[in-house]
Design a protein around this motif. Structure first.
Motif, short mmCIF file in Angstrom:
data_model
loop_
_atom_site.label_atom_id
_atom_site.label_comp_id
_atom_site.label_asym_id
_atom_site.label_seq_id
_atom_site.Cartn_x
_atom_site.Cartn_y
_atom_site.Cartn_z
N MET B 1 78.47 22.33 7.52
CA MET B 1 78.31 23.78 7.70
C MET B 1 76.82 24.11 7.92
O MET B 1 75.98 23.68 7.16
CB MET B 1 78.82 24.50 6.46
CG MET B 1 78.69 25.99 6.53
SD MET B 1 79.09 26.73 4.93
CE MET B 1 78.23 28.27 5.07
N PRO B 2 76.53 24.86 8.97
CA PRO B 2 75.12 25.19 9.18
C PRO B 2 74.60 25.98 7.99
O PRO B 2 75.24 26.91 7.53
CB PRO B 2 75.13 26.05 10.45
CG PRO B 2 76.52 26.45 10.66
CD PRO B 2 77.40 25.49 9.95
N THR B 6 68.85 27.13 8.08
CA THR B 6 68.66 27.06 9.54
C THR B 6 68.33 28.45 10.09
O THR B 6 67.39 28.62 10.86
CB THR B 6 69.94 26.53 10.23
OG1 THR B 6 70.31 25.32 9.60
CG2 THR B 6 69.75 26.31 11.70
N PRO B 102 79.89 27.77 15.17
CA PRO B 102 80.68 27.69 13.93
C PRO B 102 79.88 28.15 12.71
O PRO B 102 79.54 27.38 11.83
CB PRO B 102 81.03 26.20 13.82
CG PRO B 102 79.96 25.51 14.58
CD PRO B 102 79.51 26.44 15.65
N ILE B 103 79.56 29.41 12.69
CA ILE B 103 78.73 29.96 11.62
C ILE B 103 79.45 31.17 11.04
O ILE B 103 80.03 31.97 11.79
CB ILE B 103 77.33 30.34 12.16
CG1 ILE B 103 76.46 30.92 11.06
CG2 ILE B 103 77.38 31.29 13.32
CD1 ILE B 103 75.02 31.16 11.49
N TYR B 104 79.45 31.27 9.73
CA TYR B 104 80.03 32.46 9.10
C TYR B 104 79.03 33.60 9.22
O TYR B 104 77.82 33.37 9.19
CB TYR B 104 80.32 32.21 7.62
CG TYR B 104 81.50 31.31 7.36
CD1 TYR B 104 82.76 31.64 7.86
CD2 TYR B 104 81.38 30.15 6.61
CE1 TYR B 104 83.85 30.83 7.62
CE2 TYR B 104 82.47 29.33 6.36
CZ TYR B 104 83.71 29.67 6.87
OH TYR B 104 84.78 28.88 6.64
#
Lengths: 321, 316
Positions: B1-2, B6, B102-104
């Motif tokens: 998970m990023p 970042t 794919p980031i929340y």
């Protein structure tokens, strides 16, 4: 043996209603559609047809009001992050950090995709080479032309090495050269086995690339299928335009054809006849001409173009036919 | 998970390398130095002319100027960093590009918060150090170790104050479609809190608690004198003044500015109208805790609200 098609996208009754100021706009209306694996799929329709909303729902950026869908086997509501991990998406109106270079922008996107640091550099360089931006990788994005930004957009979608690419209005604003380069890139990516969904209102730009299409209008899919099948279907609905090049008595042959079953009209040209028929009567024409000692130098059916297909279904003529 | 890291590291790098940030800190520092010198020289000449002794000690001379300059700087930094935090990304299209990964959404906004908190801390610290350094040079007085401890707390609460304005600005930036809208509303809100509310508070207090019993006597020749009130009248005037102050404070307390001013008065040990170094640092903190709590709540509530709005927003 017929192979069962494998679908990368499936939706069932997918609906999106935007509510604002007491009103409601149905952007996508009970949509059922599928996209076959390894195809180039054209999602065609005018502006406001619901194409962008559909892509947003497929990537989990907008929640559906109703219905369900799966992308690469993942549920579009519950597993949207898994979808975004595997699907390269070029949204309409995307942007980059203009003060950063092309490489720095991709570095950030790669980090967001959890691509391990040692792999990143090589992958970024490979992708920049693929989209033709390697030479300008250290230039700030603010100095890029529209076409270069579009290619960088495709590069960001490719950074995760996706099985499926969703490209929303990918040729908007591209010049003819950029457009051709884009088409070549799409064909190349497809030849690597990737499924590509091209959403556009610019039918002529991407239509010819597509193996399958869906035409959307007012949130609904008006027609969907393989381009070849749809053209055959259209021909059976609107009739066959048969072009016959003749040496001999044109009038006599025209009279003989006029009375045939299924023939709706015959038009006489200089050395040719145009026959408008409800069925394919090429064999019958050759036989009659032979009996009448009229020589046919060529005979062919004029297939409707993608444009004819679009116009007919977009205008809703199919349902009235 | 990023990771949040970042997003935060890129955002932080963007902020501190931005022209806006550098200009803001530089302009503030220059304006402060010039302002400090001119105010100090004016006060010095007036004090010498009137034969009044100048306050002693570093904080005695510099505290009110440092505090008042920070009361303008901190909100401006908070607004400058927050007003386009989300709407700017939306306008530039970068929000779509990022959210397609794919980031929340919570990872994204949390990263922004962390970066902003760090950047605000740096801006406020630099501004405070320039403030203090400039004051030492101009006043020629060196702060004691207690002064330094008080100044360190002053920096901490100035950061909190700036973050409360950052929270307001990022909330408006999340709600607004365009950055210009969030800038206009943020600045208007700041102007209302800074200038309009104190005036309104005074007017309301004056309307509800007019001070009576002071008789102004106009004598022939144009001389004006005030009749000395009786002890009973004096008692009433004191009560009316207290009641007015209560109303004024109650109205002012809806603004973060009021709470920051109160905290700084307690921490730097000066009160309005004169120096009050009688409070120890600990006593100052104990007295200021309700105001500290309000600023923490403003920051938390606005950040949570912008987080919730952002999570629920439709990407269109």
């Amino acid at each position: 043996m017929t192979s069962i098609p494998e679908y990368v996208i499936e939706t069932y009754g997918l609906t999106k209603v935007y509510r604002s100021g007491g009103g409601a706009v149905v952007a996508v209306d009970k949509l059922d559609f599928t996209v076959e694996k390894s195809s180039i799929f054209g999602l065609l329709g005018p502006n406001g047809a619901g194409k962008t909303t559909l892509l947003m729902m497929l990537t989990g950026l907008t929640l559906p009001t109703n219905g369900s869908g799966r992308v690469l086997g993942y549920d579009i509501v519950r597993e949207s992050r898994e979808i975004r991990r595997r699907v390269g998406f070029l949204p309409e109106g995307f942007g980059f950090y203009e003060h950063l270079t092309a490489e720095q922008n991709l570095e950030y996107i790669a980090a967001l995709n959890d691509i391990p640091k040692p792999e990143r550099r090589k992958r970024i360089e490979d992708i920049l080479s693929l989209v033709g931006l390697y030479e300008v990788k250290n230039r700030r994005v603010s100095s890029f032309s529209r076409g270069m930004k579009q290619r960088l957009g495709i590069a960001q979608a490719l950074i995760k090495d996706p099985e499926l690419l969703l490209l929303d209005e990918p040729t908007a604003g591209l010049d003819p050269e950029g457009s051709r380069a884009f088409k070549d890139l799409v064909l190349k990516l497809n030849s690597e086995g990737r499924t590509i969904v091209l959403s556009t209102h610019l039918l002529f730009e991407v239509g010819p690339l597509c193996s399958s299409i869906a035409i959307m209008n007012r949130g609904r899919i008006v027609v969907q299928g393989r381009v070849k099948d749809l053209i055959s279907k259209l021909m059976s609905e609107v009739g066959y335009k048969i072009y016959v090049e003749v040496r001999g008595d044109l009038g006599k042959l025209a009279s003989a054809l006029t009375g045939m079953e299924g023939v709706r009209g015959v038009r006489i040209g200089v050395d040719s006849l145009y026959v408008d028929s409800t069925r394919d009567i090429r064999v019958d024409i050759v036989k009659i001409a032979s009996d009448m000692k009229v020589e046919i130098s060529s005979i062919r059916v004029e297939e409707p173009s993608l444009e004819d297909l679009f116009i007919r279904y977009y205008r809703g003529e199919a349902s009235n036919a | 998970m990023p990771s949040v890291y970042t997003v935060a590291s890129r955002e932080f790098s963007d902020i501190i390398h931005s022209k806006r940030f550098i200009i803001l800190v530089a302009v503030f520092s220059i304006v402060f130095m010039v302002g400090m010198a001119s105010i100090y020289l004016t006060v010095l000449s007036m004090a010498q002319g009137l034969g009044i002794a100048m306050p002693t000690g570093f904080l005695g001379r510099a505290a009110s100027i440092i505090a008042s300059s920070m009361s303008y700087f901190a909100p401006i930094v908070g607004i400058a960093l927050g007003c386009d935090a989300i709407s700017g990304e939306r306008e530039k299209g970068t929000l779509k590009t990022i959210l397609a990964q794919p980031i929340y959404r919570d990872t994204f906004i949390t990263g922004k918060f962390i970066a902003a908190i760090l950047a605000v801390s740096i801006a406020v610290s630099i501004a405070s150090l320039v403030n203090v350094g400039g004051s030492i040079v101009i006043l020629g007085v060196t702060p004691t170790s207690e002064d330094i401890a008080r100044l360190a707390l002053f920096i901490v609460f100035s950061i909190l104050y700036a973050i409360s304005y950052y929270g307001i600005a990022i909330l408006l930036s999340t709600i607004a479609r365009r950055t210009t809208q969030s800038v206009i509303v943020s600045v208007t809100l700041w102007a209302i809190f800074t200038f309009a509310i104190p005036i309104i508070a005074s007017l309301v207090a004056y309307m509800y608690r007019p001070i009576t019993g002071i008789e102004i006597i106009q004598r022939p020749g144009g001389n004006v004198t005030i009749r000395r009130p009786s002890p009973e009248e004096m008692q009433r005037i004191i009560e009316q003044t207290r009641a007015r102050a209560t109303i004024t404070e109650a109205i002012n307390s809806i603004t973060p500015n009021y709470h920051f001013t109160k905290i700084i008065q307690y921490i730097l040990g000066f009160m309005q109208g004169g120096l009050n170094q009688s409070l120890s640092i600990y006593q100052g903190l104990v007295s200021a805790w309700p105001n500290i709590l309000v600023l923490v709540l403003v920051a938390c509530i606005t950040l949570i609200a912008s987080y919730m709005v952002f999570i629920r927003q439709e990407a269109r």
